[in-house]
Design an enzyme around this catalytic site. Structure first.
Site, mmCIF file in Angstrom:
data_model
loop_
_atom_site.group_PDB
_atom_site.id
_atom_site.type_symbol
_atom_site.label_atom_id
_atom_site.label_comp_id
_atom_site.label_asym_id
_atom_site.label_seq_id
_atom_site.Cartn_x
_atom_site.Cartn_y
_atom_site.Cartn_z
ATOM 1 N N ASP A 71 0.824 -1.212 0.000
ATOM 2 C CA ASP A 71 0.000 0.000 0.000
ATOM 3 C C ASP A 71 0.859 1.263 0.000
ATOM 4 O OD1 ASP A 71 -2.809 -0.364 -0.278
ATOM 5 O OD2 ASP A 71 -2.831 -1.424 1.626
ATOM 6 N N GLU A 102 -4.916 5.099 -0.634
ATOM 7 C CA GLU A 102 -3.783 4.175 -0.461
ATOM 8 C C GLU A 102 -2.962 4.575 0.772
ATOM 9 O OE1 GLU A 102 -3.922 1.551 -1.937
ATOM 10 O OE2 GLU A 102 -4.863 1.912 -3.864
ATOM 11 N N TYR A 109 -2.672 -0.236 8.813
ATOM 12 C CA TYR A 109 -1.925 -1.366 9.394
ATOM 13 C C TYR A 109 -1.133 -0.896 10.615
ATOM 14 C CZ TYR A 109 -3.129 -3.406 4.921
ATOM 15 O OH TYR A 109 -3.828 -3.849 3.839
ATOM 16 N N GLU A 162 -3.011 -5.203 -6.969
ATOM 17 C CA GLU A 162 -4.179 -4.999 -6.099
ATOM 18 C C GLU A 162 -5.186 -6.137 -6.144
ATOM 19 O OE1 GLU A 162 -5.850 -1.136 -6.902
ATOM 20 O OE2 GLU A 162 -4.291 -0.229 -5.671
ATOM 21 N N GLU A 196 -10.107 -1.693 -2.962
ATOM 22 C CA GLU A 196 -9.256 -2.306 -3.998
ATOM 23 C C GLU A 196 -10.097 -2.896 -5.121
ATOM 24 O OE1 GLU A 196 -6.560 -1.315 -3.848
ATOM 25 O OE2 GLU A 196 -5.722 -1.355 -1.838
#
Ligand SMILES: [Fe+2]
Ligand SMILES: [Fe+2]
Length: 322
Positions: A71, A102, A109, A162, A196
């Site tokens: 990403d 993105e 995360y 992706e 995505e």
């Protein structure tokens, strides 16, 4: 794309639409806008410590480390590379939206890591991601195409990344969701997956417009290049999958899921599938994870800031299929 025509810097005019899909994609993406900070990831802490083994936690951390790298690549280089080839100003605007999302994906995360791990563990994850041979191979291979490829090659690289390469990582949270575990973390992943899915369809569509303008010989050459690239990435992905999942015994299931998604990437590009694997071959627990409705129906209103940021619809098979 040229912004200056006859000496004038041209203002974007959304009342003159060259391609309806630019407008429709803008509307869909802005409707499904979300932020990682609005999902109560800490609700998964008990499961994280109580239900998952140390080995499982390690795999989750690594797959999310890998997804962070990809990403990051999309937000820093991918969309900028595609934007240089945009055929109109609305396409550029859509790519701006994608580029920002993105960055949201890449950051989300870190929100997961911050909630579930100690500082030293987080540093270890990033150290692993920045040095893992197979992860670095795919990131650099795709980035090379972004830097040196043709307009159509760059779109292939983006769709492969992706719609195909992400899925060795998405498998894990979807697997847990299918078992009703780590539901809030999975919620983040499903929001990413939903984005995505639109990105892959849109960029695949833009690819097909250019591809259909090529003569037969040029098309054949590009197809050969594309299938060679897919094989090369798949071979690397096999090694990456073994490295990550052999310890848990999940490797074969992940590879099936990967082949199924490689076919989807080819479909986005208007090409024939390469692998025999279909939805019926994928581990039903993972398919179940994909189709499970959202865990936090009202998490946007739950933040208490007094206004509804957006309706977050649950993910369904139809979203996944587009
Ligand atoms: Fe992304
Ligand atoms: Fe994307």
């Amino acid at each position: 794309m040229r912004h200056i025509q006859d000496g004038s810097y041209v203002a974007i005019n959304w009342n003159h639409i060259e391609d309806e899909l630019d407008k429709a994609t803008w509307e869909k993406l802005t409707q499904q806008f979300w932020l990682d900070t609005r999902i109560p990831i800490s609700n998964d802490l008990r499961t994280w410590h109580g239900e998952l083994s140390a080995q499982e936690r390690d795999v989750v951390n690594r797959v999310f480390g890998g997804l962070t790298t990809l990403d990051t690549l999309q937000s820093q280089d991918g969309m900028a590379a595609l934007r240089a080839d945009a055929v109109n100003q609305k396409e550029e605007a859509v790519l701006n939206n994608i580029q920002f999302m993105e960055s949201v994906h890449a950051k989300s995360y870190s929100s997961i890591f911050e909630t579930l791990n100690y500082k030293a563990e987080i540093e270890e994850i990033f150290d692993w991601a920045n040095h893992d041979k197979f992860l670095q191979f795919k990131a650099n291979r795709i980035n090379d195409i972004y830097q040196k490829g043709t307009s159509l090659q760059k779109k292939v690289a983006s769709v492969f990344l992706e719609t195909f390469l992400f899925y060795s990582g998405f498998y894990t949270p979807l697997y847990y969701l299918g078992h009703n575990l780590m539901n809030n973390v999975a919620e983040v992943i499903k929001l990413i997956l939903r984005d995505e899915s639109v990105h892959g369809t849109y960029i695949g569509y833009k690819f097909q417009i250019g591809f259909n303008r090529l003569d037969e010989e040029q098309q054949g050459k590009l197809q050969e290049w594309m299938y060679d690239l897919l094989y090369e990435l798949y071979e690397n992905e096999e090694k990456y999958t073994h490295e990550l999942y052999d310890g848990l015994g999940w490797t074969e299931d992940v590879l099936t899921f990967l082949r199924y998604n490689a076919n989807k990437a080819l479909m986005n590009l208007g090409q024939e599938p390469l692998f025999p694997d279909g939805a019926e071959d994928v581990n039903p627990v993972v398919m179940n994870g994909i189709s499970t409705s959202t865990a936090n129906h009202d998490f946007f209103s739950a933040v208490g800031n007094g206004y509804l940021l957006g309706e977050v619809e649950s993910m369904n098979d139809e979203d996944y299929q587009i």
